[in-house]
Design a protein around this motif. Structure first.
Motif: not given
Length: 80
Positions: A64, A67-68, A70-72, A74-75
């Motif tokens: 994971r 993915l984490l 990338w998500w951070h 993105l935000r």
């Protein structure tokens, strides 16, 4: 694993049989259009739970981190 009905403690049955019966009832509910419960949601939850028990921890949870990150990103949040 053996399960008991709370009001009938003398009645035991295997958990696998309970899952099969409940999935069968939910499948019948979807096909026959029963409206008392959301049978499609129960089927989706059961399938997701079964899939997670087979593949979740090994293939998804342990991988994971990308993915984490990338998500951070993105935000716009700082990555720890």
């Amino acid at each position: 694993m053996k399960l008991h009905v709370i009001f009938l403690p003398f009645f035991t049955f295997p958990a696998g049989a309970a899952i099969k019966v409940m999935m069968g009832l939910d499948l019948a509910g979807v096909i026959l259009g029963w409206k008392f419960f959301d049978h499609a949601a129960h089927l989706g939850g059961a399938v997701t739970g079964i899939a997670w028990s087979y593949w979740g921890n090994t293939y998804l949870w342990q991988k994971r981190e990308p993915l984490l990150h990338w998500w951070h990103e993105l935000r716009g949040a700082p990555v720890k």
